[in-house]
Design an enzyme around this catalytic site. Structure first.
Site, short mmCIF file in Angstrom:
data_model
loop_
_atom_site.label_atom_id
_atom_site.label_comp_id
_atom_site.label_asym_id
_atom_site.label_seq_id
_atom_site.Cartn_x
_atom_site.Cartn_y
_atom_site.Cartn_z
N GLU A 74 11.01 0.50 -10.43
CA GLU A 74 9.55 0.45 -9.93
C GLU A 74 8.97 0.89 -8.81
O GLU A 74 8.00 1.60 -8.83
CB GLU A 74 8.94 -1.08 -10.20
CG GLU A 74 9.23 -2.03 -8.92
CD GLU A 74 10.63 -2.58 -9.12
OE1 GLU A 74 11.42 -2.13 -9.69
OE2 GLU A 74 10.80 -3.68 -8.36
N HIS B 10 15.77 -1.20 -7.99
CA HIS B 10 14.21 -1.47 -8.40
C HIS B 10 13.81 -0.15 -8.82
O HIS B 10 13.30 0.41 -8.00
CB HIS B 10 13.30 -2.08 -7.23
CG HIS B 10 13.84 -3.21 -6.93
ND1 HIS B 10 12.91 -4.65 -7.23
CD2 HIS B 10 14.85 -3.83 -6.04
CE1 HIS B 10 13.55 -5.84 -6.84
NE2 HIS B 10 14.80 -5.33 -6.05
N ASP C 140 0.72 -1.19 -0.20
CA ASP C 140 -0.15 0.03 -0.03
C ASP C 140 0.87 1.27 0.16
O ASP C 140 0.51 2.53 -0.52
CB ASP C 140 -1.10 -0.01 1.35
CG ASP C 140 -2.31 -0.69 0.77
OD1 ASP C 140 -2.65 -0.45 -0.38
OD2 ASP C 140 -2.77 -1.41 1.71
N GLY D 291 16.37 -10.21 -12.10
CA GLY D 291 16.30 -10.61 -13.64
C GLY D 291 17.61 -9.93 -14.28
O GLY D 291 18.03 -10.52 -15.26
N CYS E 56 16.80 -6.49 -10.70
CA CYS E 56 17.41 -7.05 -9.63
C CYS E 56 17.71 -8.61 -10.20
O CYS E 56 18.55 -8.59 -10.91
CB CYS E 56 16.51 -7.00 -8.49
SG CYS E 56 17.50 -7.16 -6.96
N1 GLN Z 1 17.83 -12.87 -4.80
C1 GLN Z 1 18.80 -11.77 -5.27
C2 GLN Z 1 19.52 -11.22 -4.54
O1 GLN Z 1 19.42 -11.22 -3.37
C3 GLN Z 1 17.76 -10.73 -6.22
C4 GLN Z 1 16.99 -10.17 -5.28
C5 GLN Z 1 15.67 -9.28 -6.03
O2 GLN Z 1 15.23 -9.76 -7.02
N2 GLN Z 1 15.04 -8.57 -5.26
O3 GLN Z 1 20.38 -10.46 -4.80
#
Ligand code: GLN
Length: 543
Positions: free
Chosen positions: A522, A520, A76, A385, A383
């Site tokens: 996003e 991130h 939220d 990805g 991340c």
């Molecule tokens: N598991 C991965 C890491 O800890 C990526 C984490 C994620 O995608 N937020 O680095």
């Protein structure tokens, strides 16, 4: 210019059923008051025992959102930030677990020596302290209480609100959200659940000032009148929240019905003219006009709308600003194989490789990354990805067939240096993570700086700004030992954290759009300020 006044409090509770969209209503109230020049913050109370949602599987409560100051929070807060553009902090997301932990730590410290520690007053006092923590810093503090009236676990929050309302008098307002179901067989809308929900609230000593009725069908005035008279609420304070084609229409609908004005009248603030909210309406116009579609595949493992909430919203917003409607298709990475990848991804104009934790579904993400790289399909890795893009490149371009991340290569986390010499861990555990044994709240979290390489695709996307700040949530990082290898073979490290020398962005300049970010983006995309990387990604997908 902000109006300076004593802090006023708005409590948002919900009844009848969950998932009514209290978060959207809270965010809309925030937006409307902000449009009137008030300084607003919104906080969420979650009645579960976890300290924060960081350790929860997304199937439990959807995505975990991250604040700039590095706190893992309820999703939220993402709505609050996207609607209002305010930056929330660790003080905006509080769970029952955190409340109890504070009280129990204090008890151990001896702060209550001689006293019996009880839910009332000690837990309720701590809740009140968290609500009034913002006193003086904001004109309005909106506190949304998670869960549904009648839940055992939300009772202490209700008691805290009851006390605060009594103490604050007109400076506090209670907004209660309920559901008015439509019974098809009877062809009728039913207000009884609302009456019961309000009765439950009254039984806890709280008389709601304003009712927001969620409904799939329009409620006429007689229906609103009925609710008003049965629930002791003014007619002008009974507002309906009909299903909308988009959540971003909700503030406008609330404004039309005078929700913000009703709140102000209850508190005793002169209402004045209704603000025009021009930028918001311009955005909605753009949304209405964006009818051409662009198909984007989300390669991830959680088949749940809320699991990638901020990514979905960021894509939607970026679509609208590119005058297109982003059609998002979830592609389960666990089901992707070398044989079916073309079939699964062929109709997509672009692919997002989603973040995540753990082994499940990673090979599918790597196959997807290989497919999109070799077919030059615009690809955005976030991340995990991004880490999968890196691993794929190492396996198939650098020739390290065993390339992996220490997260998956089963190397003892505490002993990564000793054991990993044989495996090409192109993604490795961060130095400061090696000694960490506790799971909760210990990742690299929150906003960190990133220096962009001039001339890179990312640099251009960010409008040629060289230093940016983005939010993180990870334990593993690009292994700098391989940086030269990658760069020579065409995957460039174009975003670097200046103080720790960590790779934050990789891209393949030869491709149309092949970018991975360790952070991130996003989390910082908002309605009025969509994120530049998503904008640039969708732009290329449309082309
Ligand atoms: N598991 C991965 C890491 O800890 C990526 C984490 C994620 O995608 N937020 O680095």
């Amino acid at each position: 210019m902000f109006i300076v006044m004593e802090t006023k409090y708005i409590f948002v509770t919900g009844g009848v059923v969950s998932s009514l969209g209290k978060g959207i209503i809270s965010a809309s109230i925030g937006k409307l008051l902000q449009a009137r020049g008030f300084k607003v913050t919104i906080q969420k109370f979650d009645p579960y025992i976890n300290i924060d949602p960081g350790t929860l599987n997304p199937y439990e409560h959807g995505e975990c959102y991250v604040t700039e100051d590095g706190f893992e929070t309820d999703l939220d807060l993402g709505h609050y930030e996207r609607f209002t553009g305010i930056h929330t902090t660790r003080n905006n997301s509080i769970t029952t677990g955190r409340i109890y932990k504070t009280v129990i730590d204090r008890e151990r410290h001896g702060d209550y020596l001689g006293k019996t520690i009880q839910v009332v007053p000690h837990i309720t006092d701590e809740i009140k302290r968290r609500i009034t923590h913002f006193e003086g810093s904001f004109d309005f503090v909106i506190s949304e209480i998670g869960g549904t009236i009648g839940d055992i676990e939300s009772a202490p929050f209700m008691e805290a609100i009851r006390q605060l309302r009594w103490q604050l008098g007109r400076d506090a307002v209670c907004v209660h959200l309920t559901y008015v179901p439509y019974l098809k067989a009877a062809d009728e809308l039913k207000t009884k659940p609302t009456q019961h929900s309000v009765k439950e609230l009254q039984g806890m000593g709280i008389q709601p000032d304003i009712l927001v009725l969620r409904t799939e069908r329009h409620l006429d005035d007689s229906m609103r009148m009925k609710v008003a008279s049965f629930c002791n609420v003014d007619l002008e304070c009974v507002v309906q929240s009909e299903d909308m084609p988009s959540i971003y229409e909700v503030p406008v609908s609330m404004q039309k019905q005078g929700l913000d004005a009703a709140i102000m009248r209850k508190i005793g603030i002169p209402v004045g003219e209704t603000p025009a909210m021009k930028p918001w309406h311009d955005f909605l116009d753009k949304q209405h006009n964006a009818t051409r579609e662009v198909h984007i595949g989300l390669v991830g493992k959680y088949d749940l709308q809320d699991a990638y909430k901020s990514i979905r919203e960021s894509l939607n917003l970026a679509g609208i600003y590119n005058d297109v409607k982003a059609r998002l298709h979830f592609v389960n990475s666990e089901e992707i194989t070398k044989e079916n990848v073309d079939e699964k991804l062929e109709d997509m104009a672009g692919i997002i490789i989603c973040p995540g934790f753990g082994q499940r579904g990673i090979e599918g993400k790597i196959i997807a990354a290989e497919y999109t790289r070799s077919h030059d399909i615009p690809t955005f890795g976030i991340c995990l990805g991004m880490q999968m893009m890196v691993i794929e490149f190492a396996r198939n371009v650098l020739g390290y067939k065993d390339a992996n991340s220490t997260e998956f290569s089963e190397v003892d986390k505490l002993d990564a240096n000793k054991n990993n010499s044989l495996i090409h861990n192109v993604i490795d555990i961060m130095e400061e993570q090696k000694s960490i044994t506790q799971m909760g709240g210990t990742m690299r979290l929150g906003a960190y700086e990133c220096e962009l390489q001039k001339g890179s695709r990312a640099y251009e996307a960010y409008d040629c700004v060289s230093l940016i700040k983005e939010r993180h949530r990870h334990r593993y990082e690009f292994n700098n030992a391989y940086r030269e290898d990658f760069e020579t073979k065409g995957m460039k490290c174009v975003g670097i954290n200046p103080s720790a020398n960590l790779v934050e962005i990789v891209e393949i300049p030869d491709k149309r759009w092949y970018i991975g970010t360790q952070f991130h983006p996003e989390y910082s995309s908002t309605v009025l300020h969509p994120h530049p990387l998503f904008l640039s990604f969708i732009k290329v997908c449309v082309e």
